[in-house]
Design a protein around this motif. Structure first.
Motif, PDB file in Angstrom:
ATOM      1  N   GLY A  66      -0.770  50.958  20.798  1.00 20.86           N
ATOM      2  CA  GLY A  66       0.134  51.477  20.293  1.00 20.86           C
ATOM      3  C   GLY A  66       1.580  51.172  20.849  1.00 20.86           C
ATOM      4  N   SER A  67       2.623  51.725  20.206  1.00 26.27           N
ATOM      5  CA  SER A  67       3.921  51.316  20.794  1.00 26.27           C
ATOM      6  C   SER A  67       4.621  52.692  20.948  1.00 26.27           C
ATOM      7  CB  SER A  67       4.623  50.620  20.034  1.00 26.27           C
ATOM      8  OG  SER A  67       4.921  51.272  18.735  1.00 26.27           O
ATOM      9  N   SER A  68       3.983  53.940  21.326  1.00 25.79           N
ATOM     10  CA  SER A  68       4.467  55.266  21.247  1.00 25.79           C
ATOM     11  C   SER A  68       3.881  55.907  22.389  1.00 25.79           C
ATOM     12  CB  SER A  68       4.245  55.928  19.931  1.00 25.79           C
ATOM     13  OG  SER A  68       3.010  56.420  19.651  1.00 25.79           O
ATOM     14  N   ASP A  69       4.590  57.296  22.586  1.00 21.84           N
ATOM     15  CA  ASP A  69       3.905  58.090  23.808  1.00 21.84           C
ATOM     16  C   ASP A  69       2.445  58.691  23.405  1.00 21.84           C
ATOM     17  OD1 ASP A  69       6.382  57.708  25.047  1.00 21.84           O
ATOM     18  OD2 ASP A  69       7.066  59.556  24.507  1.00 21.84           O
ATOM     19  N   TYR A  70       2.079  58.927  21.923  1.00 26.13           N
ATOM     20  CA  TYR A  70       1.368  59.471  21.238  1.00 26.13           C
ATOM     21  C   TYR A  70       0.039  58.576  21.656  1.00 26.13           C
ATOM     22  CZ  TYR A  70      -2.318  60.861  18.041  1.00 26.13           C
ATOM     23  OH  TYR A  70      -3.358  61.149  17.387  1.00 26.13           O
ATOM     24  N   SER A  71       0.204  57.273  21.460  1.00 26.69           N
ATOM     25  CA  SER A  71      -1.046  56.489  21.774  1.00 26.69           C
ATOM     26  C   SER A  71      -1.349  56.317  23.037  1.00 26.69           C
ATOM     27  CB  SER A  71      -0.823  55.113  21.210  1.00 26.69           C
ATOM     28  OG  SER A  71       0.312  54.349  21.662  1.00 26.69           O
TER      29      SER A  71
ATOM     30  N   VAL B 129      -3.183  49.377  25.375  1.00 26.43           N
ATOM     31  CA  VAL B 129      -2.309  48.260  25.545  1.00 26.43           C
ATOM     32  C   VAL B 129      -0.903  48.660  24.652  1.00 26.43           C
ATOM     33  CG1 VAL B 129      -2.138  45.771  24.632  1.00 26.43           C
ATOM     34  CG2 VAL B 129      -4.195  46.435  25.298  1.00 26.43           C
ATOM     35  N   PHE B 130      -0.020  48.505  25.493  1.00 26.71           N
ATOM     36  CA  PHE B 130       1.432  48.683  24.806  1.00 26.71           C
ATOM     37  C   PHE B 130       1.788  47.458  23.792  1.00 26.71           C
ATOM     38  CE2 PHE B 130       5.861  49.015  24.411  1.00 26.71           C
ATOM     39  CZ  PHE B 130       6.148  50.271  24.057  1.00 26.71           C
ATOM     40  N   ALA B 131       2.160  47.638  22.729  1.00 26.01           N
ATOM     41  CA  ALA B 131       2.428  46.422  21.856  1.00 26.01           C
ATOM     42  C   ALA B 131       3.988  46.136  22.223  1.00 26.01           C
ATOM     43  CB  ALA B 131       2.533  46.904  20.460  1.00 26.01           C
ATOM     44  N   ASN B 132       4.124  45.700  23.244  1.00 28.34           N
ATOM     45  CA  ASN B 132       5.335  45.212  23.816  1.00 28.34           C
ATOM     46  C   ASN B 132       5.981  43.888  23.036  1.00 28.34           C
ATOM     47  OD1 ASN B 132       7.528  45.222  26.078  1.00 28.34           O
ATOM     48  ND2 ASN B 132       6.867  42.990  26.277  1.00 28.34           N
ATOM     49  N   HIS B 133       5.072  43.302  22.391  1.00 28.92           N
ATOM     50  CA  HIS B 133       5.466  42.146  21.535  1.00 28.92           C
ATOM     51  C   HIS B 133       6.346  42.382  20.410  1.00 28.92           C
ATOM     52  CE1 HIS B 133       1.892  43.253  19.415  1.00 28.92           C
ATOM     53  NE2 HIS B 133       2.227  42.393  18.438  1.00 28.92           N
ATOM     54  N   PHE B 134       6.043  43.543  19.759  1.00 30.54           N
ATOM     55  CA  PHE B 134       6.706  44.251  18.660  1.00 30.54           C
ATOM     56  C   PHE B 134       7.832  45.165  18.895  1.00 30.54           C
ATOM     57  CE2 PHE B 134       6.799  46.867  14.970  1.00 30.54           C
ATOM     58  CZ  PHE B 134       7.218  46.116  14.158  1.00 30.54           C
TER      59      PHE B 134
ATOM     60  N   LEU C   4       3.646  53.639  29.908  1.00 34.40           N
ATOM     61  CA  LEU C   4       2.647  53.397  31.078  1.00 34.40           C
ATOM     62  C   LEU C   4       2.494  54.515  32.066  1.00 34.40           C
ATOM     63  CD1 LEU C   4       3.392  49.599  31.722  1.00 34.40           C
ATOM     64  CD2 LEU C   4       1.628  50.557  30.567  1.00 34.40           C
ATOM     65  N   ASP C   5       3.631  55.106  32.460  1.00 26.28           N
ATOM     66  CA  ASP C   5       3.426  56.177  33.195  1.00 26.28           C
ATOM     67  C   ASP C   5       2.806  57.197  32.611  1.00 26.28           C
ATOM     68  OD1 ASP C   5       4.689  57.665  35.458  1.00 26.28           O
ATOM     69  OD2 ASP C   5       5.416  59.075  34.101  1.00 26.28           O
ATOM     70  N   LEU C   6       2.785  57.644  31.339  1.00 30.06           N
ATOM     71  CA  LEU C   6       2.078  58.477  30.438  1.00 30.06           C
ATOM     72  C   LEU C   6       0.877  58.473  30.607  1.00 30.06           C
ATOM     73  CD1 LEU C   6       4.376  59.441  27.757  1.00 30.06           C
ATOM     74  CD2 LEU C   6       3.993  61.009  29.335  1.00 30.06           C
ATOM     75  N   TYR C   7       0.382  57.236  30.447  1.00 28.55           N
ATOM     76  CA  TYR C   7      -1.039  56.639  30.345  1.00 28.55           C
ATOM     77  C   TYR C   7      -1.659  56.769  31.773  1.00 28.55           C
ATOM     78  CZ  TYR C   7      -5.090  53.577  30.117  1.00 28.55           C
ATOM     79  OH  TYR C   7      -6.386  52.994  30.216  1.00 28.55           O
ATOM     80  N   ARG C   8      -0.968  56.320  32.858  1.00 31.57           N
ATOM     81  CA  ARG C   8      -1.516  56.242  34.162  1.00 31.57           C
ATOM     82  C   ARG C   8      -1.552  57.545  34.693  1.00 31.57           C
ATOM     83  NH1 ARG C   8       1.603  50.713  35.354  1.00 31.57           N
ATOM     84  NH2 ARG C   8       0.034  49.212  34.781  1.00 31.57           N
TER      85      ARG C   8
ATOM     86  N   PRO D 135     -13.725  54.468  34.901  1.00 30.90           N
ATOM     87  CA  PRO D 135     -13.284  55.623  35.714  1.00 30.90           C
ATOM     88  C   PRO D 135     -11.702  55.332  36.222  1.00 30.90           C
ATOM     89  CG  PRO D 135     -14.695  53.799  36.779  1.00 30.90           C
ATOM     90  CD  PRO D 135     -14.752  53.574  35.630  1.00 30.90           C
ATOM     91  N   GLN D 136     -11.155  54.176  36.063  1.00 29.54           N
ATOM     92  CA  GLN D 136      -9.826  53.920  36.380  1.00 29.54           C
ATOM     93  C   GLN D 136      -9.044  53.516  35.136  1.00 29.54           C
ATOM     94  OE1 GLN D 136      -8.439  54.719  39.384  1.00 29.54           O
ATOM     95  NE2 GLN D 136     -10.432  55.178  40.090  1.00 29.54           N
ATOM     96  N   PRO D 137      -7.612  53.988  34.978  1.00 31.62           N
ATOM     97  CA  PRO D 137      -6.925  53.422  33.744  1.00 31.62           C
ATOM     98  C   PRO D 137      -6.843  52.015  33.958  1.00 31.62           C
ATOM     99  CG  PRO D 137      -5.210  54.203  35.659  1.00 31.62           C
ATOM    100  CD  PRO D 137      -6.969  54.677  36.036  1.00 31.62           C
ATOM    101  N   ARG D 138      -6.750  51.224  32.528  1.00 32.12           N
ATOM    102  CA  ARG D 138      -6.852  49.666  32.597  1.00 32.12           C
ATOM    103  C   ARG D 138      -6.048  49.594  31.451  1.00 32.12           C
ATOM    104  NH1 ARG D 138     -12.072  46.189  30.691  1.00 32.12           N
ATOM    105  NH2 ARG D 138     -11.244  44.089  31.146  1.00 32.12           N
ATOM    106  N   THR D 139      -4.946  48.445  31.757  1.00 38.00           N
ATOM    107  CA  THR D 139      -4.156  48.262  30.667  1.00 38.00           C
ATOM    108  C   THR D 139      -3.488  46.755  31.058  1.00 38.00           C
ATOM    109  OG1 THR D 139      -2.011  48.839  29.668  1.00 38.00           O
ATOM    110  CG2 THR D 139      -1.834  49.083  31.944  1.00 38.00           C
ATOM    111  N   PHE D 140      -3.207  46.063  29.804  1.00 36.14           N
ATOM    112  CA  PHE D 140      -2.436  45.000  30.067  1.00 36.14           C
ATOM    113  C   PHE D 140      -1.003  44.846  28.978  1.00 36.14           C
ATOM    114  CE2 PHE D 140      -5.959  43.472  27.052  1.00 36.14           C
ATOM    115  CZ  PHE D 140      -5.153  43.164  26.161  1.00 36.14           C
ATOM    116  N   LEU D 141      -0.476  44.006  28.997  1.00 34.92           N
ATOM    117  CA  LEU D 141       0.988  43.991  28.208  1.00 34.92           C
ATOM    118  C   LEU D 141       0.832  42.736  27.394  1.00 34.92           C
ATOM    119  CD1 LEU D 141       3.346  45.253  30.889  1.00 34.92           C
ATOM    120  CD2 LEU D 141       2.209  46.518  28.907  1.00 34.92           C
TER     121      LEU D 141
END
Length: 348
Positions: free
Chosen positions: A180-185, A197-202, A211-215, A225-231
């Motif tokens: 996604g690319s929003s707070d909602y996702s 995954v935040f759609a930073n390319h778009f 990222l802050d909201l997710y973590r 068990p832990q948050p996992r993300t990449f960009l």
């Protein structure tokens, strides 16, 4: 924060340039997937877009299956399946079959956007011109249940249950990611205990907040068990900075067309992009987009990638290799995109 070099992955929209057929574009992307596998990239995802002259990635499951037969090691997935376009059972069945084809190598990335216009949404779902985005959270849970070994249970209002499985005898399941690319996702992924995954390319706007909201809002799950993300990031690497800038121009001009609601066309060749007339509005969009892209030699793009990963505390960066083609280059290959992957991997 990460001090080591991040793992590298690839996001592919299967670009189609002037004079190129869909068959040639797909052959080019499959060759690129082989190169990424050979170079040690962690995963390779295909996007879902519809009815666009410059994009041939309309059906991620088909492309993933083709890539599975051409690769050995890296994970393959969707970046992503636009869930409002599809029935959850169909998505679960497709990705259960992909997991059986390439066990332990399949990612199911799910997005909430339709990936096209209302007419295409109606054709895909037959449910009117408004996509079924309101059902997105429930559909995610349905897909996860259908992929699980026990399957999902349908409860009839008249009484009785009916069990549904996405495949008869699964021994493993795809890994589900929310895109996604929003707070909602970001908040939805956190509440479901899913990788995100935040759609930073778009859209690079709102990255820090998402990222802050997710973590901070993450609710641990059994699988994660832990948050996992990449960009994700758009990238072009070439032997010289000048060549890289030239190869970036066709995709930058396509982004300007999208932002300014101009008619879409096949991706220009580098020569066409350099010769094209421009205007202040186009120049403004191009400059804004270029400021967020990584364009240069392998060493400079690798340095930007490493700093980007460190700044946002991720151990993986997914590159969208957007290098354009020169008219003298073969139709069924992507030398500029391949060089981007090779040069960045070598530098990191």
């Amino acid at each position: 924060m990460t001090a080591s070099a991040p793992a590298l992955s690839v996001l592919d929209l299967v670009p189609v340039h002037t004079g190129q057929t869909s068959a040639e574009a797909i052959a080019s992307s499959l060759a690129l997937a082989e190169a990424a596998d050979r170079l040690g990239y962690r995963r390779y995802w295909f996007a879902e877009h519809h009815n666009m002259p410059a994009v041939a990635s309309t059906t991620p499951p088909v492309l993933i299956a083709a890539a599975a037969g051409r690769t050995q090691r890296m994970r393959l997935g969707s970046g992503g399946v636009m869930l409002p376009n599809h029935a959850p059972l169909i998505v679960a069945e497709q990705f259960a079959a992909l997991e059986a084809i390439a066990p332990g190598r399949i990612d199911l990335g799910l997005g909430r956007a339709p990936g096209s216009d209302p007419v295409i949404t109606q054709l895909l779902r037959g449910s009117g011109t408004t996509s079924d985005v309101e059902q997105f959270p429930r559909n995610i849970e349905d897909i996860r249940a259908l992929l699980a070994g026990d399957g999902a249970t349908v409860r009839f209002t008249s009484g009785g249950n009916y069990t549904v499985h996405s495949t008869p005898a699964a021994t493993s399941t795809p890994e589900v990611w929310l895109l996604g690319s929003s707070d909602y996702s970001a908040q939805l992924a956190a509440s479901h205990g899913l990788p995100y995954v935040f759609a930073n390319h778009f859209s690079g706007h709102g990255l820090e907040r998402a990222l802050d909201l997710y973590r901070t809002g993450y609710q641990p799950s059994e699988e994660h068990p832990q948050p996992r993300t990449f960009l994700t990031v758009n990238a072009v690497a070439a032997a010289t900075a000048e060549e890289a800038e030239r190869r970036a121009l066709p995709q930058l001009r396509m982004m300007a067309r999208l932002r300014l609601n101009k008619p879409l066309v096949a991706l220009e060749t580098v020569e066409e992009a350099l010769a094209a007339a421009t205007d202040p509005a186009t120049d403004e969009v191009i400059a804004a987009a270029r400021s967020r892209w990584f364009v240069g030699t392998g060493e400079t793009v690798a340095a930007e990638t490493r700093e980007f990963a460190t700044r946002y505390g991720v151990d993986e960066v997914m590159l969208s290799p957007v290098a354009g083609v020169f008219e003298s280059e073969p139709m069924d290959a992507a030398p500029g995109r391949t060089a981007t992957l090779e040069l960045i991997a070598a530098a990191l």
